[in-house]
Each structure stands twice: as C-alpha cells, then as structure tokens.
Scaffold this motif. Structure first.
Motif, PDB file in Angstrom:
ATOM      1  N   ILE A  57       0.836  -1.206   0.000  1.00  0.00           N
ATOM      2  CA  ILE A  57       0.000   0.000   0.000  1.00  0.00           C
ATOM      3  C   ILE A  57       0.865   1.248   0.000  1.00  0.00           C
ATOM      4  CG2 ILE A  57      -1.668   1.334   1.350  1.00  0.00           C
ATOM      5  CD1 ILE A  57      -2.809  -1.375   2.316  1.00  0.00           C
ATOM      6  N   GLY A  58       1.922   1.236   0.836  1.00  0.00           N
ATOM      7  CA  GLY A  58       2.777   2.416   0.928  1.00  0.00           C
ATOM      8  C   GLY A  58       3.538   2.704  -0.339  1.00  0.00           C
ATOM      9  N   LEU A  59       4.052   1.652  -0.984  1.00  0.00           N
ATOM     10  CA  LEU A  59       4.915   1.856  -2.152  1.00  0.00           C
ATOM     11  C   LEU A  59       4.134   2.014  -3.454  1.00  0.00           C
ATOM     12  CD1 LEU A  59       7.770  -0.709  -1.387  1.00  0.00           C
ATOM     13  CD2 LEU A  59       7.837   1.778  -1.133  1.00  0.00           C
ATOM     14  N   SER A  60       3.016   1.291  -3.614  1.00  0.00           N
ATOM     15  CA  SER A  60       2.320   1.284  -4.901  1.00  0.00           C
ATOM     16  C   SER A  60       1.024   2.082  -4.921  1.00  0.00           C
ATOM     17  CB  SER A  60       2.018  -0.169  -5.319  1.00  0.00           C
ATOM     18  OG  SER A  60       3.207  -0.858  -5.621  1.00  0.00           O
ATOM     19  N   ILE A  61       0.470   2.387  -3.752  1.00  0.00           N
ATOM     20  CA  ILE A  61      -0.789   3.144  -3.727  1.00  0.00           C
ATOM     21  C   ILE A  61      -0.573   4.536  -3.144  1.00  0.00           C
ATOM     22  CG2 ILE A  61      -3.131   3.221  -2.780  1.00  0.00           C
ATOM     23  CD1 ILE A  61      -3.263   0.227  -3.007  1.00  0.00           C
ATOM     24  N   VAL A  62       0.024   4.621  -1.934  1.00  0.00           N
ATOM     25  CA  VAL A  62       0.279   5.940  -1.328  1.00  0.00           C
ATOM     26  C   VAL A  62       1.427   6.631  -2.041  1.00  0.00           C
ATOM     27  CG1 VAL A  62       0.904   7.162   0.776  1.00  0.00           C
ATOM     28  CG2 VAL A  62      -0.636   5.200   0.887  1.00  0.00           C
ATOM     29  N   GLY A  63       2.561   5.945  -2.165  1.00  0.00           N
ATOM     30  CA  GLY A  63       3.694   6.511  -2.880  1.00  0.00           C
ATOM     31  C   GLY A  63       4.659   7.261  -1.986  1.00  0.00           C
ATOM     32  N   VAL A  64       5.817   7.565  -2.538  1.00  0.00           N
ATOM     33  CA  VAL A  64       6.887   8.245  -1.826  1.00  0.00           C
ATOM     34  C   VAL A  64       7.146   9.596  -2.476  1.00  0.00           C
ATOM     35  CG1 VAL A  64       9.308   8.112  -1.093  1.00  0.00           C
ATOM     36  CG2 VAL A  64       7.936   6.030  -1.253  1.00  0.00           C
ATOM     37  N   GLY A  65       7.237  10.643  -1.674  1.00  0.00           N
ATOM     38  CA  GLY A  65       7.534  11.977  -2.186  1.00  0.00           C
ATOM     39  C   GLY A  65       8.993  12.319  -1.979  1.00  0.00           C
ATOM     40  N   MET A  66       9.671  12.714  -3.049  1.00  0.00           N
ATOM     41  CA  MET A  66      11.081  13.092  -2.952  1.00  0.00           C
ATOM     42  C   MET A  66      11.317  14.377  -3.723  1.00  0.00           C
ATOM     43  SD  MET A  66      13.173   9.512  -3.454  1.00  0.00           S
ATOM     44  CE  MET A  66      13.000   8.142  -2.305  1.00  0.00           C
ATOM     45  N   MET A  67      11.701  15.428  -3.015  1.00  0.00           N
ATOM     46  CA  MET A  67      12.056  16.706  -3.642  1.00  0.00           C
ATOM     47  C   MET A  67      10.974  17.165  -4.617  1.00  0.00           C
ATOM     48  SD  MET A  67      16.109  15.930  -4.286  1.00  0.00           S
ATOM     49  CE  MET A  67      16.441  17.614  -4.822  1.00  0.00           C
ATOM     50  N   GLY A  68       9.733  17.022  -4.182  1.00  0.00           N
ATOM     51  CA  GLY A  68       8.623  17.474  -5.001  1.00  0.00           C
ATOM     52  C   GLY A  68       8.182  16.505  -6.074  1.00  0.00           C
ATOM     53  N   VAL A  69       8.888  15.369  -6.228  1.00  0.00           N
ATOM     54  CA  VAL A  69       8.531  14.378  -7.239  1.00  0.00           C
ATOM     55  C   VAL A  69       7.843  13.208  -6.550  1.00  0.00           C
ATOM     56  CG1 VAL A  69       9.411  12.809  -9.010  1.00  0.00           C
ATOM     57  CG2 VAL A  69      10.475  15.048  -8.671  1.00  0.00           C
ATOM     58  N   GLN A  70       6.685  12.794  -7.067  1.00  0.00           N
ATOM     59  CA  GLN A  70       5.928  11.696  -6.484  1.00  0.00           C
ATOM     60  C   GLN A  70       6.292  10.385  -7.192  1.00  0.00           C
ATOM     61  OE1 GLN A  70       4.395  12.639  -3.851  1.00  0.00           O
ATOM     62  NE2 GLN A  70       4.729  14.805  -4.306  1.00  0.00           N
ATOM     63  N   ILE A  71       6.689   9.395  -6.411  1.00  0.00           N
ATOM     64  CA  ILE A  71       7.159   8.124  -6.962  1.00  0.00           C
ATOM     65  C   ILE A  71       6.313   6.990  -6.413  1.00  0.00           C
ATOM     66  CG2 ILE A  71       9.114   6.537  -7.163  1.00  0.00           C
ATOM     67  CD1 ILE A  71      10.940   8.941  -6.692  1.00  0.00           C
ATOM     68  N   ARG A  72       5.835   6.135  -7.303  1.00  0.00           N
ATOM     69  CA  ARG A  72       5.124   4.933  -6.889  1.00  0.00           C
ATOM     70  C   ARG A  72       5.705   3.742  -7.643  1.00  0.00           C
ATOM     71  NH1 ARG A  72       1.261   8.667  -7.586  1.00  0.00           N
ATOM     72  NH2 ARG A  72       0.055   9.294  -5.763  1.00  0.00           N
ATOM     73  N   MET A  73       5.825   2.628  -6.944  1.00  0.00           N
ATOM     74  CA  MET A  73       6.247   1.404  -7.605  1.00  0.00           C
ATOM     75  C   MET A  73       5.116   0.929  -8.497  1.00  0.00           C
ATOM     76  SD  MET A  73       7.593  -2.182  -5.899  1.00  0.00           S
ATOM     77  CE  MET A  73       9.071  -1.379  -5.261  1.00  0.00           C
ATOM     78  N   PRO A  74       5.383   0.539  -9.741  1.00  0.00           N
ATOM     79  CA  PRO A  74       4.321   0.036 -10.622  1.00  0.00           C
ATOM     80  C   PRO A  74       3.531  -1.079  -9.942  1.00  0.00           C
ATOM     81  CG  PRO A  74       6.340   0.340 -11.851  1.00  0.00           C
ATOM     82  CD  PRO A  74       6.689   0.569 -10.409  1.00  0.00           C
ATOM     83  N   PHE A  75       2.246  -1.155 -10.274  1.00  0.00           N
ATOM     84  CA  PHE A  75       1.323  -2.042  -9.561  1.00  0.00           C
ATOM     85  C   PHE A  75       1.800  -3.486  -9.530  1.00  0.00           C
ATOM     86  CE2 PHE A  75      -2.403  -4.824  -9.461  1.00  0.00           C
ATOM     87  CZ  PHE A  75      -3.000  -4.391  -8.278  1.00  0.00           C
ATOM     88  N   VAL A  76       2.075  -4.065 -10.694  1.00  0.00           N
ATOM     89  CA  VAL A  76       2.475  -5.471 -10.737  1.00  0.00           C
ATOM     90  C   VAL A  76       3.823  -5.671 -10.039  1.00  0.00           C
ATOM     91  CG1 VAL A  76       3.134  -7.392 -12.244  1.00  0.00           C
ATOM     92  CG2 VAL A  76       1.123  -5.998 -12.787  1.00  0.00           C
TER      93      VAL A  76
END
Length: 391
Positions: A49-68
């Motif tokens: 949930i944290g990596l693929s749905i909520v995501g990580v914010g870094m220096m204004g860029v939003q990063i999510r691991m692809p679903f699969v």
C-alpha cells in the motif's frame, strides 16, 4: 491460540508469557499458519500500500512502484520473511551449546517466531513510507523479547543471555542483508502526509495533500488468511505447488493488432517463476504520431489471491490541481486509475477476478480514451481465461 491475545501478551507481558509459550504444544505448521503468516502478511500488504498506492515523495517528485512490480515485491518479501525466521531459528538452535543451552529445534522456532512479533508489526509503518524508519524501534524491541526468551526456551543460563542475543542479532543483520540481496535479484527490472485517527467501522484514514487513503483494517485479517496458502507453499519449498499461469503465447494472442485506433509497433512476452510463484506476461506498444499506449496483460498465477486481498485492503480518492487518482473495487475487479487533467497522460490497471492484471499507460491520451480502449480489448474475454491444469 488467540492471535490477538498472544500478540498483546508477548508485547506487554513478555516475562510471564515466555514460560507459557514454552509449555504449550506447537508444530512448525501451526506456528506458521496460525501466527507467522498473519503477521508477515500484514507487514507485506502495508508495504505494498505504501509503495504502490500511497507513494513516496522526494524533492517534489511523487514516486510509486508500478502495480504489478509492487505485487511481486510484496510476495517476494512475504516468502523471504517466512524463510528468514526459519533460518534464524536454525542458527539459534545450533548456537545453544556454545552458551550452555539445550538444542531444541522447535523451541528455537517458537523463540524466533514470537520474538519477531514486534518487528513484524512494525511493518505497519510501511503504509506511510516516510514513517518506515520507525520500524527500527519495533525491531529493537524484538531484540529485547529475544533476550528475555532465550533462558526460557533454549535453557541457557541468564548470564549468558546477553551474549547469545548479541550473536543472534549480528546473524539476523547478516541474514537481512542476504534476504535483501536475494529480493533485489528476484525483482523485475508519491505523496506523503500524516496518519489520521481511525475512522468508524475499523478503518484508518490517511489524510494526504489533495485526498485521502482509507485502509480497512478488518480486511487485513482476511488478506492474511488468503496468504496462508502461500505460507504453506513456502514451507513445502516446492515451486510445483504454485498455481500455474497461462503460457506467454496465450497472453500474446490476447493483444490486438490495434488499440484505441493506434497500430501495434512492438510486442514481447515473458514467463517464469519468482520465489516459487509462476507468472507470465505479454506487452505491446501502440503508436501513431505523438500518441502512444503501452499495454500489458499479466497472469499473476499463484499471486492472484494475494493480489486481490491487497487490493481489497485500501481505496484511494485523490485530486490535485493537475492530477486525479482513484483506487477502488468494482464487483470482483480491482481498479486503479491515474490521469493528468490536461489529457497528456493516463494510466489504468484492472485486476480481473481470475487473477489476470491488465495495465495500460497512455501518452497524449486522456483517461476516458484509455477506458474506451480497454473496453474494446474485451476484458470479459480475458477474465474467462482458464489456467492450465497442474502437472
């Protein structure tokens, strides 16, 4: 065994609980299916949930691991965690005579399994990746539980417990590095906020900039039950026990020559196993001018039930000035949508009831156009896909 009561007892009353654990009957199977797979499942799902749905914010860029990829990461982490507990238990048993203790493989597994409680529950912080370092505090408490449990479970003198614990912690760190390395080899090549108070009905709501993420905590237990079968497969260590996946050539036949009016310009297929779980995929790219759609059809095989459980555990409704995002259930299907409001980019993932995930990413394509393209693909036909029989 009442799992919730046991968790409370080992965390809040460890000195009184260890003798009780030492006396009660248990087996490798019961320790895994009744305890470890539940805690490991919760930790793995929260990470997904944290990596693929909520995501990580870094220096204004939003990063999510692809679903699969997130699903694969979840399952690999889940299986390796279960394996690491067993290996550390073997080490604890082998070291017992060195600290004037008694060798007992089952007692060693009980020791490591219950001492791991705090560390595994610390995985809940993975729902918000920015809080994940707090899991280190939980891991430190697991070391304390280990220290208290060694004299009871392995019968070492209390004065030897500290050195015994220190050696096992070092072994655990080395094992963690090995597990991380293996996980990275098995893996195929965001916005943050603070957690809100629990919502009615057992939900937890994460208040994020531009929207909310709702976690149905009641469904985490259901998700863990779905992962029990994966735990049994891990114990057996037999890749053949995994559900088979459709052949890559079968999935390739589902890719149309044109999609959304765009001609197919490339296609590739892939099949194999990750941590004993079979899977296969077919991908195609469709282009015309500046417009492009990348389509993938992935049969998750043995991961299918786990993926459905993870999808059921969270929903997302988020909107900013330039983007919209939703993650929700539609009948037996799980759906994730994300799009730029200017129509320059759109993504959509549909997890079908039979465990096949259909992903589409469009450039110079809005979400409505991407939905029409997927409707033309014939999702009902893909959902009717039958997997081959196990050999």
């Amino acid at each position: 065994m009442n799992l919730v009561q046991r968790v409370q007892d080992i965390l809040l009353r460890p000195k009184a609980t260890w003798p009780q654990i030492e006396r009660e009957p248990a087996s490798v199977g019961s320790l895994y299916t009744e305890y470890l797979v539940v805690l490991a499942a919760i930790s793995s799902i929260c990470s997904f949930i944290g990596l693929s749905i909520v995501g990580v914010g870094m220096m204004g860029v939003q990063i999510r691991m692809p679903f699969v990829s997130g699903l694969v990461n979840m399952v690999v982490g889940f299986v390796l965690t279960l394996g690491a507990v067993y290996v550390l238990a073997l080490i604890a048993d082998a070291l017992a005579p060195s600290f004037q203790g008694r060798r007992d493989p089952l007692a060693a597994l009980k020791l490591v399994a219950y001492a791991s409680t705090a560390g595994l529950l610390g995985g809940v912080f993975g729902i918000l990746p920015a809080l994940a370092p707090l899991g280190l505090l939980a891991a430190l408490y697991s070391a304390y539980l280990l220290y208290l449990g060694l004299p009871v479970m392995m019968k070492c003198p209390p004065e030897k417990s500290l050195a015994y614990t220190a050696v096992l912690i070092v072994c655990g760190i080395v094992l963690g590095v090995v597990v991380g390395t293996v996980a990275s080899l098995l893996m195929p090549g965001p916005r943050m906020g603070i957690a809100g108070a629990p919502a009615p009905g057992g939900n937890v709501t994460l208040n994020l900039p531009g929207g909310e993420v709702k976690i149905d905590t009641a469904k985490l237990e259901e998700a863990a039950r779905r992962m029990e079968e994966a735990g049994r497969r891990a114990q057996q260590a037999q890749a053949a026990a995994s559900d088979p996946a459709a052949a890559p050539a079968t999935l390739k036949g589902l890719l149309p020559a044109t999609l959304g009016g765009l001609p197919q310009v490339s296609v590739e297929t892939q099949g194999g196993q990750v941590a004993g779980f079979a899977g296969s995929a077919a991908r195609a790219r469709y282009e015309q001018g500046e417009q492009r759609i990348e389509l993938s059809i992935t049969d998750l095989g043995g991961v299918a039930g786990i993926a459905a459980a993870a999808f059921a555990a969270a929903t997302v409704e988020r909107e900013t000035a330039d983007r919209v995002e939703r993650s929700y259930r539609q009948g037996a299907r799980g759906i994730k949508e994300e799009a730029a409001k200017d129509g320059s980019h759109a993504e959509m993932t549909v997890l079908l009831a039979n465990g096949v995930a259909v992903e589409a990413r469009g450039e110079r394509t809005d979400l409505a156009g991407l939905k029409r393209a997927l409707e033309g693909l014939g999702l009902d036909r893909i959902e009717a896909l039958k997997r081959p029989e196990k050999s």
